[in-house]
Scaffold this motif. Sequence first.
Motif, PDB file in Angstrom:
ATOM      1  N   ARG A 197       0.821  -1.205   0.000  1.00 49.34           N
ATOM      2  CA  ARG A 197       0.000   0.000   0.000  1.00 49.34           C
ATOM      3  C   ARG A 197       0.860   1.262   0.000  1.00 49.34           C
ATOM      4  O   ARG A 197       0.573   2.227  -0.718  1.00 49.34           O
ATOM      5  CB  ARG A 197      -0.938  -0.013   1.204  1.00 49.34           C
ATOM      6  N   GLU A 238      -7.987  -7.217   2.041  1.00 48.44           N
ATOM      7  CA  GLU A 238      -8.835  -6.048   1.823  1.00 48.44           C
ATOM      8  C   GLU A 238      -9.895  -5.948   2.924  1.00 48.44           C
ATOM      9  O   GLU A 238     -10.430  -6.951   3.384  1.00 48.44           O
ATOM     10  CB  GLU A 238      -9.523  -6.132   0.462  1.00 48.44           C
ATOM     11  N   LEU A 273     -10.572  -0.387   1.210  1.00 49.82           N
ATOM     12  CA  LEU A 273     -11.237  -0.132  -0.069  1.00 49.82           C
ATOM     13  C   LEU A 273     -11.620   1.334  -0.199  1.00 49.82           C
ATOM     14  O   LEU A 273     -11.442   1.950  -1.252  1.00 49.82           O
ATOM     15  CB  LEU A 273     -12.478  -1.023  -0.196  1.00 49.82           C
ATOM     16  N   SER A 279      -6.739  -8.904  -3.036  1.00 48.54           N
ATOM     17  CA  SER A 279      -6.946  -8.328  -4.362  1.00 48.54           C
ATOM     18  C   SER A 279      -6.116  -9.084  -5.398  1.00 48.54           C
ATOM     19  O   SER A 279      -4.877  -9.119  -5.301  1.00 48.54           O
ATOM     20  CB  SER A 279      -6.556  -6.847  -4.360  1.00 48.54           C
TER      21      SER A 279
END
Length: 718
Positions: free
Chosen positions: A42, A75, A80, A204
Amino acid sequence: MKKNIVLIAFLVISIIVSGIVLTDRIQVESENKYVDIILDYREIDELAKQSSYDISWWLQSFKELGIEYVAINEETIELLEQQNYPIEYMLGKDAIKNAKLDHPNFNILKKHLEDNEVGEYDLVVLTRSQDMYDFIKGGLEGRYTEDKFDFVIGEGSYFAILKGGISEALYIENIHLKDEQGKAYAAGTNFESSKLIRVGLGFSQDKIDKVEESGLKVLARPFSFYGWVGEKYLEAVIKDLTDNNMVPSMLIFGGSEVLGYSHNLDVMKDFMVENNIKLGLIETPVQRGHIEQRGLDLLTRSLNYEAVRIFSILPWMQERFQFANYSGAEEIENMMYRAVTERNIRTIYFRPFKKNKVEYVTDFNEYEKMFNRFEGRIGTHGIELGMTQAMRPIRVRLIKQTLMAWGIVAAGVFLLSYLFKLKNRVKYSLFILGILGTPLAFVIRPYLMEKVMALGAAIIFPSLGMLYFCHACYNYYVSDKEMNLGKKIVTAIKDLIIVSAISGIGAIFVASILSNIEFLLELDIFRGVKFSQLTPFLIYGLIYFAYFGYNSKDIKNEPSKVKINDIKALLFDNIKVFHAIIGGILLIVGYIYIARTGHETNIQPSEFELVLRNILEENLLARPRTKEFLIAFPILMTGIFFALEKYKALIFMTGLLAVIGQTSIVNTFSHLRTPVYLSVIRTVYSLGIGIVFGAIYILAFILLLKIVDKIKKINLYE
């Protein structure tokens, strides 16, 4: 010494056993020579968005630096939303309000409200994307039981309702309402969010594909949400890992518990054993132990300690770019270097550098320079980048623990006999009680007993070192033997080494008796360090009284035991303002000294001290302790010099400061996550540099006396 031959014999045997145990520990530590670096997907994605390159370019570039894994979190609703997917969420209470106000998006929920199927503690998730709805729906249905969620579809809107309760509620505290005059009117808390935003929904596929296309491996991080995770969730995660070829070499769990806790922990253990998966233990921000998760310690032990300690680059650490007069990421590099070399960290969870809270450093050259320097520095310790291995589980057997404990008991009795001039009958009665009681205590409470004995060693041996100091000072003070300056400095050096060697025996006992893998992984921690640093000061005071008395005019006689009259004289002496000032200064210094011990303190080193530490760290194999080489060790040398020069009033004060160094020697080895060889090198450096400063302090004192003497001879009336 002849009177204590039995005590000395037991002590020598114990030291030999401690040496054997310590050799085993050093061998285990030397085998642990590979370090993994794991990227956070991330954060790298956010870095890429601020740069001229996409995430694939950044991942491939980091791969060339020797990095192998990229961590992808499962996730969640929160993730999200943060990634700008077409999703919004709100608490059940807010959805109820919107529906009552005839908000068009929430008309579809009215029937659920009428049937009491939406509660104020629920989490209501809204999306207008069919794909996003399918992902959320598939994640919930594949991982959790049907009573945990519900779905509502209509008018182009898709709702997922996650069933929550008060245990999932998150509040903002200390809300203060004020009137027009600024006076507090009311205070309270506000129900603001829900833990349900972090319920895991799956991984994901797009992120997985990007990582694998870059040539790196995925390290999947499931998020265990207490109260929701059960056998169904565990099976789904294991299926994700195996079906997507993502079985990692290590598992780092997110959330408040490990995967499988509590009823399915055996399933998780079996999966990890079958696939040779290690467990990741994330070090706490205060560098003491690891972040607590339910079942983590239990799983670690059931895996026979197949676990690795992890250093996570925290947000405030990311912002240490161009910090402390550095031009780049040197301070972040320093933190990584210390974690690996000083704290047995073997995995670094890496997040990219930041200029401030939001702006990333997007110049890849800065990362390349930092990693190259870091790899070179750890290479001087025989450590290199590669797939980390769990430390071989070492345990100290009962017989060895008992033999070492007997040596500590012998040393304790030895100290008491000198302080209070115990008769042989009393002395050996105490010793026999000790050697009979220690093995029994180890059988009954082994984990407590090993800490008690380590604490005893940490107190007794520095105190014995100061006993030698007082004994030497007394002999020099009453002696009429003359020495030249060079001989006096050599004598001070010799006594510093002897005193430190005695304290070093205590350090060996602590480092060996607590060599169990539990301490090396910091599943268990040696407590009482601050107590062990304070107590020798009190014992030193008693030792000093035994040799020099309290305000005693005649100390030419043979030193005797501690006298009650000396204690009384101290307690009932008239206190002058000067004494009160000195006492206050000592209390402040003592508080700072104790508060600075460890990492759980608000008293931080100054920027100058940080720069000095960094210079020493970059040029030496281990950074010596400032309080040792700059204060305690050289002051001990000056104390010996004062005794040789017959300055009795200065002996006691120098001894107080000298105690700091002797307790610090043991404290260095009490950091059990630090490899033994590094603690030895650090202490040797401190002694070497301290000797140089000691000689300088002695010469400076002599020069000061000459200057004062010249000033006294000046005739101001000429």
